[in-house]
Each structure stands twice: as C-alpha cells, then as structure tokens.
Scaffold this active site. Structure first.
Site, PDB file in Angstrom:
ATOM      1  N   GLY A  46     -11.864  13.426  -1.578  1.00 57.66           N
ATOM      2  CA  GLY A  46     -10.531  13.732  -1.079  1.00 57.66           C
ATOM      3  C   GLY A  46      -9.612  12.550  -1.288  1.00 57.66           C
ATOM      4  O   GLY A  46     -10.076  11.414  -1.488  1.00 57.66           O
ATOM      5  N   GLN A  51      -2.440   7.071  -0.172  1.00 59.80           N
ATOM      6  CA  GLN A  51      -3.441   6.255  -0.874  1.00 59.80           C
ATOM      7  C   GLN A  51      -3.044   5.924  -2.306  1.00 59.80           C
ATOM      8  O   GLN A  51      -3.687   5.086  -2.945  1.00 59.80           O
ATOM      9  CB  GLN A  51      -4.804   6.965  -0.879  1.00 59.80           C
ATOM     10  N   CYS A  90     -14.056   5.660   2.737  1.00 54.78           N
ATOM     11  CA  CYS A  90     -12.674   5.868   2.291  1.00 54.78           C
ATOM     12  C   CYS A  90     -12.457   5.086   1.004  1.00 54.78           C
ATOM     13  O   CYS A  90     -12.856   3.923   0.910  1.00 54.78           O
ATOM     14  CB  CYS A  90     -11.716   5.380   3.373  1.00 54.78           C
ATOM     15  N   LEU A  91     -11.803   5.716   0.034  1.00 53.44           N
ATOM     16  CA  LEU A  91     -11.532   5.045  -1.236  1.00 53.44           C
ATOM     17  C   LEU A  91     -10.605   3.843  -1.052  1.00 53.44           C
ATOM     18  O   LEU A  91     -10.558   2.966  -1.899  1.00 53.44           O
ATOM     19  CB  LEU A  91     -10.924   6.032  -2.241  1.00 53.44           C
ATOM     20  N   HIS A 132     -10.048  13.782   7.766  1.00 51.49           N
ATOM     21  CA  HIS A 132      -9.864  12.437   7.228  1.00 51.49           C
ATOM     22  C   HIS A 132      -8.546  12.340   6.448  1.00 51.49           C
ATOM     23  O   HIS A 132      -7.771  11.404   6.631  1.00 51.49           O
ATOM     24  CB  HIS A 132     -11.067  12.106   6.329  1.00 51.49           C
ATOM     25  N   GLU A 133      -8.287  13.329   5.581  1.00 53.84           N
ATOM     26  CA  GLU A 133      -7.079  13.267   4.741  1.00 53.84           C
ATOM     27  C   GLU A 133      -5.808  13.473   5.570  1.00 53.84           C
ATOM     28  O   GLU A 133      -4.793  12.827   5.326  1.00 53.84           O
ATOM     29  CB  GLU A 133      -7.137  14.303   3.613  1.00 53.84           C
TER      30      GLU A 133
HETATM   31 CO    CO Z   1      -9.607   7.862   3.037  1.00 56.74          CO
END
Ligand code: CO
Length: 164
Positions: A46, A51, A90-91, A132-133
C-alpha cells in the site's frame, strides 16, 4: 508511468493532514498510477500520497488478494469490526516494524480513479492496509500506534512482514 521518490521519516510531510480531492483531474489520475508503480517497485502492499510528498487524500493498495489493485480517492472508514494484533511496517520507515492493534474488518467508502463511488469491505491484511494508509492521510504513522517498535531482524523468526 513513473516511479516517484518515497518520502522517509522524519520528513514533516508525513505528519500533516492531507486535503480532500475536490476534482478528479488527469494529474490526480496520473498520480494514482504513479503511486501504484512506486508501490510495486518498492514491493509494498500500500501507499498513500503523502508518502510521495503530496498532501492529497489518495491511496493505492494491493495485498495480492482477489480485490487486486485498489486506487481510491478520499477514502473513509465507515464501519469497523473485530480486532487483530500483529506486525506492520511502512515504506517510509525502512528497517523497522511494530506490533499494531487494528480492526479485523473495515468497510471503506471512496471514489475510484474515474470518480465513481465505491465501497469495499476487507478483513485481515487488506483491513490492516486500509487503516494504515488512511492513517497516513491524517499524518499518523504506525510508530504512533505500535505497542512495540523493533528493528527488522529482531522480530519473531519466519514471520513475514508486509510494508505499506
Ligand atoms: Co506506511
């Protein structure tokens, strides 16, 4: 299609509230497409627009289930049920995971890439990814909610973590 740079902690854009999208322009659609490319490139499940440095309420998710790739504009959780507790990454926070309590099932309403209203109900990983998103759109990161944050490698062995 293009891959955008993923913003990492401690960039302040990750802690701001994103703005509602009031008009679906080709730019908005291109951004959604780029976000999907960026998510796949980073092998995440996601990604939210903040981000990639843009404070608009846009998310993409693909957990590898039957829903396939979800691109959503102005997503909103309209129902939650049950509870799950488990690891999350998380990215934007590479190298770390945390154990986060989430609803087991959520129903999310929003617009698709073409502006049509859609409602999706998901459980397990999909529900976790939605929560999360959507948190990202409100400037909330998993590290704000986790009961424990740990460096990758310190978690229980053989537990696969998906980042989003
Ligand atoms: Co994230």
């Amino acid at each position: 299609m293009s891959i955008r740079l993923i913003v990492k902690e401690p960039d302040e854009v990750l802690h701001k509230v994103a703005k509602e999208v009031t008009k679906i322009t080709p730019n908005v659609q291109k951004l959604l497409d780029d976000m999907a490319d960026t998510m796949y490139d980073a092998e995440g499940v996601g990604l939210a627009a903040p981000q990639v440095g843009i404070l608009k309420r846009l998310i993409v998710i693909d957990t590898g289930d039957d829903h396939g790739l979800i691109k959503m504009i102005n997503p909103e959780i309209i129902a939650k049920e049950g509870e799950q507790f488990g690891p999350e990454g998380c990215l934007s926070i590479p190298g770390y995971n945390g154990d986060v309590r989430r609803a087991e099932t959520v129903t999310v309403k929003g617009l698709d890439r073409e502006g049509k209203e859609i409602t999706i109900t998901g459980s397990g990983l999909l529900a976790r990814a939605f929560q999360h998103e959507i948190d990202h759109l409100n400037g909330v990161l998993f590290t704000d909610l986790a009961e424990r944050v740990y460096e990758i490698g310190a978690e229980v062995p053989n537990r696969r973590i998906r980042r989003s």
